[in-house]
Structures are given as C-alpha cells and as structure tokens.
Design an enzyme around this catalytic site. Structure first.
Site, mmCIF file in Angstrom:
data_model
loop_
_atom_site.group_PDB
_atom_site.id
_atom_site.type_symbol
_atom_site.label_atom_id
_atom_site.label_comp_id
_atom_site.label_asym_id
_atom_site.label_seq_id
_atom_site.Cartn_x
_atom_site.Cartn_y
_atom_site.Cartn_z
ATOM 1 N N ASP A 133 57.855 -21.486 15.984
ATOM 2 C CA ASP A 133 57.251 -22.266 17.047
ATOM 3 C C ASP A 133 58.347 -23.134 17.671
ATOM 4 O OD1 ASP A 133 54.970 -23.643 18.417
ATOM 5 O OD2 ASP A 133 53.854 -22.752 16.745
ATOM 6 N N ASP A 143 55.403 -23.716 22.674
ATOM 7 C CA ASP A 143 54.186 -24.521 22.670
ATOM 8 C C ASP A 143 53.917 -25.181 24.025
ATOM 9 O OD1 ASP A 143 52.164 -25.961 20.870
ATOM 10 O OD2 ASP A 143 53.201 -27.672 21.765
ATOM 11 N N GLU A 156 52.792 -20.267 25.259
ATOM 12 C CA GLU A 156 51.401 -20.715 25.132
ATOM 13 C C GLU A 156 50.972 -21.416 26.403
ATOM 14 O OE1 GLU A 156 48.405 -23.631 22.632
ATOM 15 O OE2 GLU A 156 50.303 -24.349 23.426
ATOM 16 N N HIS A 211 45.052 -21.462 15.600
ATOM 17 C CA HIS A 211 44.801 -22.692 14.841
ATOM 18 C C HIS A 211 44.153 -23.801 15.675
ATOM 19 C CE1 HIS A 211 48.390 -23.308 17.102
ATOM 20 N NE2 HIS A 211 48.389 -24.589 16.802
ATOM 21 N N ASP A 212 43.869 -23.503 16.934
ATOM 22 C CA ASP A 212 43.243 -24.508 17.809
ATOM 23 C C ASP A 212 41.811 -24.157 18.197
ATOM 24 O OD1 ASP A 212 45.632 -26.039 18.037
ATOM 25 O OD2 ASP A 212 46.356 -24.742 19.652
HETATM 26 C C1 GLC Z 1 49.539 -26.622 21.318
HETATM 27 C C2 GLC Z 1 49.318 -26.379 19.852
HETATM 28 C C3 GLC Z 1 48.415 -27.437 19.315
HETATM 29 C C4 GLC Z 1 49.102 -28.765 19.499
HETATM 30 C C5 GLC Z 1 49.468 -29.001 20.959
HETATM 31 C C6 GLC Z 1 50.422 -30.138 21.108
HETATM 32 O O1 GLC Z 1 48.387 -26.455 22.060
HETATM 33 O O2 GLC Z 1 48.826 -25.090 19.641
HETATM 34 O O3 GLC Z 1 48.098 -27.233 17.975
HETATM 35 O O4 GLC Z 1 48.284 -29.799 19.046
HETATM 36 O O5 GLC Z 1 50.106 -27.879 21.513
HETATM 37 O O6 GLC Z 1 51.682 -29.783 20.606
#
Ligand code: GLC
Length: 531
Positions: free
Chosen positions: A104, A206, A269, A330-331
């Site tokens: 990540d 991310d 992402e 995971h979100d």
């Molecule tokens: C992304 C991650 C999430 C995190 C956010 C801030 O969306 O997947 O888990 O809290 O970024 O870094």
C-alpha cells in the site's frame, strides 16, 4: 465484443490479487494483532488457494489512528508487524512460491507524528511548512472554508502553535500533504523507489482522488441529495476537494518511477463514476495500470443492472486499458453480508469469470460475513467520531478464522477485534476438506481460471440478462465458455446450456441431468464449455 484479441501477457492482467489486512490475517507473537511472520506462515495457504499476488494493507510505522493509513515513516515496518528483515524474508518466500507482493502506498496524507509534519507545524518559517496545507482561520475564528472530513467533523484543525489551520481529508491525525510542492513529490517518489529496490512488485495507491484540492480553497457546494442517515461528510459535494485535474500529472510521475523497473503494477484507489475513473488510466495509458473498479460493491444486484454495469464499464475503457473487478475490501461491508451466503457463491463466479484482474479480500473465499461490534469494542475512529450510522469498518476487519478453536487459530493471545461465532464455524480447517465449501469453490474457480485463457484474457461477450439470469461468454480463439448465473432462489431452465459441457457449478457437484436444456438450481452459477 469487448477485448477480442487481447493478449493480456502481464502477470497483473492474468493474475488474481488477494488483499491481506495484516492486523487480522495471522498473529505469530500472541499480541492479538497479525504480523509479517504470520503472513509468511500462511503463504502456502494462498498458493493452494490459487491466487497470483498479495496486496498487503499498510505495514509501515504508524501511531495506528487509522490502523496504518496514518504513516509516520514510509520506509520502515511498524514493530507491531515485524522488522524490515522480516519483510525481506517474506518477499523472498513469496517470490519463491511464485507469489507477487503489492504494498500500500499512502501519498495523500501522513501521520501527524511523521517528522515532516512535526517540523511543519513547529513554525510558519519551517522549511517543511509548505509540505502541508496551512491556512489562517477566518477573522471570526472559524475554519478557512466549509470542507469536511471524510471521517466526521471539519477538515481543518486549528493548531495553536502557529495560529493556523491544517487540512485533512480524513482524521485530524492524517494531515494532507501538499502535492503542489515539488519537494513533496520528490520525497514521495523516492518512497516508491525504496520499496521497488527491495523487490516489491507493485503498489495499491491509497485515496488517490483526494491528492489535490482546489488551489483557491473555494467552498464545496451543498449536496441536494443528502438525507438524514447519510454520512455528514456527504452534506457537500466534493467538487473542490476530489478528482482535481492536477492529480493526473502526479499519477503519471508515479507511473514513470514504476516504469524504471520491470514488470511492476500500479493500482489506484478511487471511488469515482465510470466516466471519471477512466481518466486514471492516464493519457495514452500513462497513469495507473489498474484504477480500482469498485462498482460491483455498490451496484444493484440484479442481472440487468450488473449486465448494464459490465457493458458500460467495458465500453468506457480506453483502447488497450485493462479492466478489473472487486467485490469487497477492508472498508466495505462483506459480499456475503450484502448478498447472503448463497448468492455470494454466484458473486464469486462472476468475479472470477469477468474479463479483468480480480481482487479478493481476505475471508471472502470463506464466505465471511460482517461481525457486529459492540460499542465497547469499537476501534475505528470513524465510528467513534460519527457513531450509529454504521460507518465504522471494524465489522469487516475481524480476524481470519483459521480453525474452530477459541481464537480461531488467529492468535494465541486476545484478538484486537472479536471473532464472531458464525465465523468460527466458517473457517479454513472446516472448509478445506469439504468438497462443497466456499473455499473449494474459490479454489475451483481459480484453478479453472489458471488453466483457461478464455477466462483470464479472453473476450467478453454478453449473452442474456433477464430479471433472474445473467449469461455471457468468454472466448479465446476457438474456445468458448458460457457462464450462466442464477440470481434468484427459484430453479431456472436455461435453453442454451447443455449439461454435458459443464466445467464447474457453484454447487461443486455433478449436474443432476446431462441432457440439454439444463435447469439451474437456486442461486446456481455454471461454467459450460460450448461446442
Ligand atoms: C483509503 C483506505 C482506508 C483509509 C483511507 C485513508 O480509503 O482504504 O482504509 O482509512 O484511505 O487513508
């Protein structure tokens, strides 16, 4: 016919990625939190599952306000997870087994404990002041504008040391870096190099759509569609804080670094509508190899809606761009909770037979469901900041159930999040010898995908979408595979399917009849070889 003639040579095109949330995968030292030696101990499980790559959510030193997504040192490993040596050993062990390793990369923000931010906040004259986004409050003391944090409250936090506010798209412990500062860009690109030099095969980048904000810091407009019960962050439209044009130059710069190395992948992402997502492939595909496509997570689960989504996505792909699909992470609420366990099997078949790279979230292959978290055990600060709306993500991050023992073989200590009863039954040990288990289905699908280029790189050809059935073909040269998915709980005769060509049913048994036409059972999906 989308993708006809695709060669799809790269590992990240043919391969399937498995997301590891390291806190919850396997603990090796009884502290209740998963770690790198734990992952290493489970590599053979992943090989047997049949995935090609692992993406590990952040393992870097972090105060863990956002469980690793608040990084205080980009070039190290948090002691909770292990050491850099253990990371080197993990990557070697993975490579020995033919598994790629994706890390990540969190470029939008650091931890407020990162030395850069500590320096930045120390004085208006700090050489690092401009590495973050600082602004005077309004004369009445209120924040500089109406921007709100994704995780509740204002996106500006007043810092008494210098009397200014800093911007954070997420928690106040996650100050946003100022990517308009070339020194920030250089420092962050060095981070990518650091890990590539250690043999990392790629990055999942991310929150990329948050990288830039409006230079003039103008207010976001109100969201006319906001309703009670929705996240307070959605009260405004994020037109000034998300998906700003400058992001594409930054992505291209990251991509140029990855192109300095052989065979690496950059995955972004970004939760965006399809048309805006496509820009993240970059001009002439100089952006991400794979901007994550999250649309299956939010799509209405009907054959016509899914067919329309696949069609729209395939049609929107820039020429030569490679698709990808995701059911969860995971979100987000787990697919078996969103659709039910039976339909989750159909979803698995869909995910692993669509054209494009698939990413599996740990536990999906077991049919894991969301675990209700009692208030006193809540960990996620988002839930603590904005309670009661179901925004917290603890319930989708509970530990992997490896066996039926008290702590599911995850830890010899006390797990950081509870392991639900249901997941204690739905565990690896119970499933691996059960020929009809969800795990067996994932293994079967992954094995078939490995042996059938039609499934990995073949063309996608829509066949039918009614209120109950979705059917499509995957074709590679003369090979034609028909996938038929029953979205309903009623049996479904499907004229085109001749049971004699059955390669795989989500029921993992022999077809009840071998003469055409076949009747699909409730929630059954099949892969059939066409003459
Ligand atoms: C992304 C991650 C999430 C995190 C956010 C801030 O969306 O997947 O888990 O809290 O970024 O870094």
């Amino acid at each position: 016919m989308a993708g006809d003639g695709a060669t799809g040579g790269a590992w990240w095109q043919k391969g399937v990625v498995y997301q590891i949330y390291p806190r919850s995968f396997q603990d090796s030292n009884a502290d209740g939190v998963g770690d790198l030696p734990g992952i290493a101990a489970r590599l053979d499980y992943l090989v047997a599952l049949g995935v090609h790559a692992i993406w590990i959510s952040p393992i870097f030193p972090s105060p863990m306000a956002d469980f690793g997504y608040d990084v205080s040192d980009y070039c190290g490993v948090d002691p909770l997870f292990g050491t850099l040596d253990e990371f080197d050993r993990l990557i070697a062990a993975a490579h020995e087994r033919g598994l790629r390793v994706i890390l990540d990369f969190v470029p939008n923000h650091t931890s407020d404990q990162h030395p850069w931010f500590v320096e930045s906040r120390s004085s208006p004259d700090s050489p690092k002041r401009d590495w973050y986004i600082w602004k005077d409050p309004k004369p009445d003391g209120s924040p500089p504008n109406n921007w709100v944090s994704e995780f509740g409250g204002r996106a500006w936090t007043f810092d008494p040391t210098t009397g200014q506010c800093y911007y954070h798209a997420y928690l106040k412990e996650q100050p946003d870096l100022n990517w308009r500062n070339p020194l920030v860009q250089d420092a962050m690109l060095q981070v990518i190099r650091f890990w590539f030099e250690r043999g990392v095969d790629g990055f999942r980048v991310d929150a990329i759509h948050h990288l830039f904000e409006d230079k003039e810091l103008r207010d976001n407009p109100p969201n006319p569609d906001w309703r009670e019960g929705m996240s307070p962050a959605r009260r405004v439209l994020r037109t000034r804080t998300m998906d700003q044009p400058e992001v594409h130059d930054a992505i291209a710069a990251m991509r140029r670094v990855s192109d300095e190395y052989d065979d690496r992948v950059m995955i972004g992402e970004a939760y965006l509508p399809i048309d805006r997502l496509m820009a993240y492939y970059g001009v002439d595909l100089t952006g991400f190899h794979l901007p994550f496509n999250f649309h299956l997570i939010s799509a209405l689960w009907t054959p016509t809606a899914i067919a329309a989504l696949i069609g729209a996505y395939e049609a929107a792909l820039p020429s030569g761009a490679w698709p990808n699909w995701v059911l969860g992470n995971h979100d987000r609420s787990r697919v078996a909770s969103r659709l039910g366990r039976e339909q989750a099997r159909v979803a698995a078949m869909l995910l692993l037979t669509l054209r494009g790279t698939a990413t599996i979230y740990q536990g999906e292959e077991l049919g894991m469901t969301d675990v209700p978290i009692p208030p006193e055990l809540v960990q996620d600060l988002w839930e603590k900041n904005v309670p009661g709306l179901g925004l917290g993500r603890d319930s989708v991050r509970t530990p992997m159930p490896w066996d039926g023992t008290l702590h599911a073989g995850f830890t010899a200590g006390h797990p950081w999040l509870p392991i639900a009863e249901a997941n204690r039954v739905i565990n690896v040990a119970a499933q691996q010898d059960d020929p009809s288990s969800m795990l067996a289905l994932y293994r079967g699908l992954l094995a078939l995908r490995r042996s059938e280029p039609a499934l990995s790189v073949g063309a996608y050809v829509p066949v039918a979408a009614t209120d109950r059935v979705l059917a499509y073909e995957r074709r590679f040269h003369e090979r034609r595979l028909l996938i038929v998915l029953n979205f309903s709980r009623q049996p479904l005769p499907f004229e085109m399917v001749d049971g004699r060509g059955l390669l795989l049913s989500t029921y993992l048994d022999q077809p009840q009849q071998i003469n055409a036409p076949m009747v699909l059972r409730a929630h059954e999906g099949v892969i059939v070889q066409m003459p």
